[in-house]
Write a protein that holds these residues in place. Sequence first.
Motif, PDB file in Angstrom:
ATOM      1  N   MET A   1      12.330  -1.581  -7.498  1.00 48.71           N
ATOM      2  CA  MET A   1      12.350  -0.212  -7.019  1.00 48.71           C
ATOM      3  C   MET A   1      12.016  -0.228  -5.519  1.00 48.71           C
ATOM      4  SD  MET A   1      10.429   3.021  -8.703  1.00 48.71           S
ATOM      5  CE  MET A   1      11.601   3.160 -10.017  1.00 48.71           C
ATOM      6  N   ALA A   2      13.038  -0.111  -4.721  1.00 42.50           N
ATOM      7  CA  ALA A   2      12.918  -0.270  -3.270  1.00 42.50           C
ATOM      8  C   ALA A   2      12.035   0.800  -2.628  1.00 42.50           C
ATOM      9  CB  ALA A   2      14.298  -0.253  -2.629  1.00 42.50           C
ATOM     10  N   ALA A   3      12.159   2.052  -3.067  1.00 44.55           N
ATOM     11  CA  ALA A   3      11.362   3.127  -2.463  1.00 44.55           C
ATOM     12  C   ALA A   3       9.868   2.885  -2.693  1.00 44.55           C
ATOM     13  CB  ALA A   3      11.777   4.482  -3.041  1.00 44.55           C
ATOM     14  N   PHE A   4       9.521   2.440  -3.882  1.00 47.70           N
ATOM     15  CA  PHE A   4       8.113   2.170  -4.178  1.00 47.70           C
ATOM     16  C   PHE A   4       7.587   1.029  -3.311  1.00 47.70           C
ATOM     17  CE2 PHE A   4       4.805  -0.095  -6.548  1.00 47.70           C
ATOM     18  CZ  PHE A   4       3.862   0.920  -6.669  1.00 47.70           C
ATOM     19  N   GLU A   5       8.344  -0.048  -3.215  1.00 42.03           N
ATOM     20  CA  GLU A   5       7.928  -1.200  -2.403  1.00 42.03           C
ATOM     21  C   GLU A   5       7.762  -0.817  -0.935  1.00 42.03           C
ATOM     22  OE1 GLU A   5       6.939  -4.100  -3.598  1.00 42.03           O
ATOM     23  OE2 GLU A   5       7.382  -3.402  -5.625  1.00 42.03           O
ATOM     24  N   GLU A   6       8.674  -0.026  -0.429  1.00 41.58           N
ATOM     25  CA  GLU A   6       8.567   0.431   0.964  1.00 41.58           C
ATOM     26  C   GLU A   6       7.359   1.358   1.117  1.00 41.58           C
ATOM     27  OE1 GLU A   6       9.586   0.863   5.043  1.00 41.58           O
ATOM     28  OE2 GLU A   6       9.961  -0.660   3.533  1.00 41.58           O
ATOM     29  N   GLY A   7       7.101   2.187   0.110  1.00 39.54           N
ATOM     30  CA  GLY A   7       5.911   3.042   0.127  1.00 39.54           C
ATOM     31  C   GLY A   7       4.635   2.222   0.193  1.00 39.54           C
ATOM     32  N   LEU A   8       4.590   1.136  -0.564  1.00 40.13           N
ATOM     33  CA  LEU A   8       3.419   0.243  -0.509  1.00 40.13           C
ATOM     34  C   LEU A   8       3.204  -0.298   0.897  1.00 40.13           C
ATOM     35  CD1 LEU A   8       3.795  -1.935  -3.744  1.00 40.13           C
ATOM     36  CD2 LEU A   8       2.026  -0.233  -3.266  1.00 40.13           C
ATOM     37  N   ARG A   9       4.304  -0.728   1.517  1.00 38.05           N
ATOM     38  CA  ARG A   9       4.200  -1.287   2.869  1.00 38.05           C
ATOM     39  C   ARG A   9       3.692  -0.239   3.847  1.00 38.05           C
ATOM     40  NH1 ARG A   9       6.486  -1.305   7.469  1.00 38.05           N
ATOM     41  NH2 ARG A   9       8.302  -0.052   6.912  1.00 38.05           N
ATOM     42  N   LEU A  10       4.248   0.958   3.760  1.00 46.61           N
ATOM     43  CA  LEU A  10       3.828   2.028   4.668  1.00 46.61           C
ATOM     44  C   LEU A  10       2.377   2.434   4.415  1.00 46.61           C
ATOM     45  CD1 LEU A  10       7.040   4.237   4.700  1.00 46.61           C
ATOM     46  CD2 LEU A  10       6.167   2.799   6.547  1.00 46.61           C
ATOM     47  N   GLN A  11       1.982   2.464   3.155  1.00 50.89           N
ATOM     48  CA  GLN A  11       0.594   2.803   2.846  1.00 50.89           C
ATOM     49  C   GLN A  11      -0.357   1.754   3.428  1.00 50.89           C
ATOM     50  OE1 GLN A  11      -0.225   3.425  -1.314  1.00 50.89           O
ATOM     51  NE2 GLN A  11      -2.271   4.211  -0.910  1.00 50.89           N
ATOM     52  N   ARG A  12      -0.013   0.494   3.289  1.00 51.91           N
ATOM     53  CA  ARG A  12      -0.840  -0.578   3.869  1.00 51.91           C
ATOM     54  C   ARG A  12      -0.918  -0.452   5.392  1.00 51.91           C
ATOM     55  NH1 ARG A  12       1.631  -4.001  -0.041  1.00 51.91           N
ATOM     56  NH2 ARG A  12       3.239  -4.494   1.469  1.00 51.91           N
ATOM     57  N   ASP A  13       0.171   0.015   6.007  1.00 53.08           N
ATOM     58  CA  ASP A  13       0.218   0.169   7.460  1.00 53.08           C
ATOM     59  C   ASP A  13      -0.424   1.474   7.929  1.00 53.08           C
ATOM     60  OD1 ASP A  13       1.517  -2.246   7.596  1.00 53.08           O
ATOM     61  OD2 ASP A  13       3.516  -1.389   7.912  1.00 53.08           O
ATOM     62  N   GLY A  14      -0.871   2.310   6.990  1.00 50.79           N
ATOM     63  CA  GLY A  14      -1.561   3.542   7.347  1.00 50.79           C
ATOM     64  C   GLY A  14      -0.673   4.763   7.511  1.00 50.79           C
ATOM     65  N   ASP A  15       0.591   4.650   7.167  1.00 49.24           N
ATOM     66  CA  ASP A  15       1.520   5.785   7.290  1.00 49.24           C
ATOM     67  C   ASP A  15       1.564   6.528   5.959  1.00 49.24           C
ATOM     68  OD1 ASP A  15       3.549   7.579   7.787  1.00 49.24           O
ATOM     69  OD2 ASP A  15       4.965   6.074   8.535  1.00 49.24           O
ATOM     70  N   ARG A  16       0.523   7.319   5.711  1.00 48.82           N
ATOM     71  CA  ARG A  16       0.371   7.986   4.416  1.00 48.82           C
ATOM     72  C   ARG A  16       1.465   9.015   4.153  1.00 48.82           C
ATOM     73  NH1 ARG A  16      -6.001   8.944   4.814  1.00 48.82           N
ATOM     74  NH2 ARG A  16      -5.218  10.848   5.748  1.00 48.82           N
ATOM     75  N   LYS A  17       1.855   9.752   5.179  1.00 54.83           N
ATOM     76  CA  LYS A  17       2.855  10.805   4.994  1.00 54.83           C
ATOM     77  C   LYS A  17       4.181  10.232   4.479  1.00 54.83           C
ATOM     78  CE  LYS A  17       5.457  14.282   7.560  1.00 54.83           C
ATOM     79  NZ  LYS A  17       5.692  14.848   8.890  1.00 54.83           N
ATOM     80  N   HIS A  18       4.677   9.199   5.133  1.00 50.52           N
ATOM     81  CA  HIS A  18       5.956   8.623   4.733  1.00 50.52           C
ATOM     82  C   HIS A  18       5.835   7.820   3.434  1.00 50.52           C
ATOM     83  CE1 HIS A  18       6.908   9.541   9.000  1.00 50.52           C
ATOM     84  NE2 HIS A  18       7.951  10.058   8.370  1.00 50.52           N
ATOM     85  N   ALA A  19       4.681   7.210   3.220  1.00 50.39           N
ATOM     86  CA  ALA A  19       4.456   6.504   1.950  1.00 50.39           C
ATOM     87  C   ALA A  19       4.521   7.487   0.787  1.00 50.39           C
ATOM     88  CB  ALA A  19       3.117   5.776   1.977  1.00 50.39           C
ATOM     89  N   ALA A  20       3.893   8.644   0.943  1.00 53.98           N
ATOM     90  CA  ALA A  20       3.913   9.659  -0.121  1.00 53.98           C
ATOM     91  C   ALA A  20       5.341  10.115  -0.391  1.00 53.98           C
ATOM     92  CB  ALA A  20       3.030  10.840   0.264  1.00 53.98           C
ATOM     93  N   ARG A  21       6.108  10.305   0.651  1.00 49.59           N
ATOM     94  CA  ARG A  21       7.506  10.718   0.477  1.00 49.59           C
ATOM     95  C   ARG A  21       8.279   9.674  -0.334  1.00 49.59           C
ATOM     96  NH1 ARG A  21      11.843   9.399   3.252  1.00 49.59           N
ATOM     97  NH2 ARG A  21      10.688   8.609   5.039  1.00 49.59           N
ATOM     98  N   LEU A  22       8.034   8.403  -0.044  1.00 44.54           N
ATOM     99  CA  LEU A  22       8.740   7.343  -0.769  1.00 44.54           C
ATOM    100  C   LEU A  22       8.271   7.232  -2.214  1.00 44.54           C
ATOM    101  CD1 LEU A  22       9.018   4.778   2.110  1.00 44.54           C
ATOM    102  CD2 LEU A  22      10.912   5.864   0.896  1.00 44.54           C
ATOM    103  N   TYR A  23       6.989   7.463  -2.477  1.00 40.29           N
ATOM    104  CA  TYR A  23       6.519   7.459  -3.864  1.00 40.29           C
ATOM    105  C   TYR A  23       7.172   8.606  -4.643  1.00 40.29           C
ATOM    106  CZ  TYR A  23       2.905   4.115  -2.442  1.00 40.29           C
ATOM    107  OH  TYR A  23       2.235   3.009  -1.975  1.00 40.29           O
ATOM    108  N   ARG A  24       7.296   9.764  -4.004  1.00 33.89           N
ATOM    109  CA  ARG A  24       7.987  10.883  -4.665  1.00 33.89           C
ATOM    110  C   ARG A  24       9.452  10.535  -4.929  1.00 33.89           C
ATOM    111  NH1 ARG A  24       4.965  13.731  -0.800  1.00 33.89           N
ATOM    112  NH2 ARG A  24       3.216  14.813  -1.742  1.00 33.89           N
ATOM    113  N   GLN A  25      10.059   9.872  -3.978  1.00 36.25           N
ATOM    114  CA  GLN A  25      11.455   9.446  -4.150  1.00 36.25           C
ATOM    115  C   GLN A  25      11.553   8.476  -5.333  1.00 36.25           C
ATOM    116  OE1 GLN A  25      13.238   7.889  -0.576  1.00 36.25           O
ATOM    117  NE2 GLN A  25      14.913   6.934  -1.690  1.00 36.25           N
ATOM    118  N   ALA A  26      10.631   7.540  -5.427  1.00 33.28           N
ATOM    119  CA  ALA A  26      10.626   6.599  -6.552  1.00 33.28           C
ATOM    120  C   ALA A  26      10.493   7.348  -7.872  1.00 33.28           C
ATOM    121  CB  ALA A  26       9.491   5.587  -6.385  1.00 33.28           C
TER     122      ALA A  26
END
Length: 95
Positions: A1-26
């Motif tokens: 699941m690409a959106a979830f994996e990208e969300g993990l990366r963004l969350q680790r990098d501190g980009d909570r807003k975009h990580a949340a968007r990707l988790y919703r997409q997943a």
Amino acid sequence: MAAFEEGLRLQRDGDRKHAARLYRQALTHDPRFAPAHFNLGTLQEAGQQWDAALRSYEAAVELQPERLASRLGLGNAQRAPRSEERRVGKECRSR
């Protein structure tokens, strides 16, 4: 699941807003994917979006009841002041 994996990366990098968007997409692709509900809940909790965090953690626990971290997150969200309690508290302090 690409959106979830990208969300993990963004969350680790501190980009909570975009990580949340990707988790919703997943979750639009797989609404029963408990890790996305849990991670979204952690971001909502960090942003003190308690009502949203509560819903996310409830979904995570329902889908994966054996995961202790989801149960702990749910407990935290349940103990946090609800929107109505925060509004009433602010009104009382401003008097």
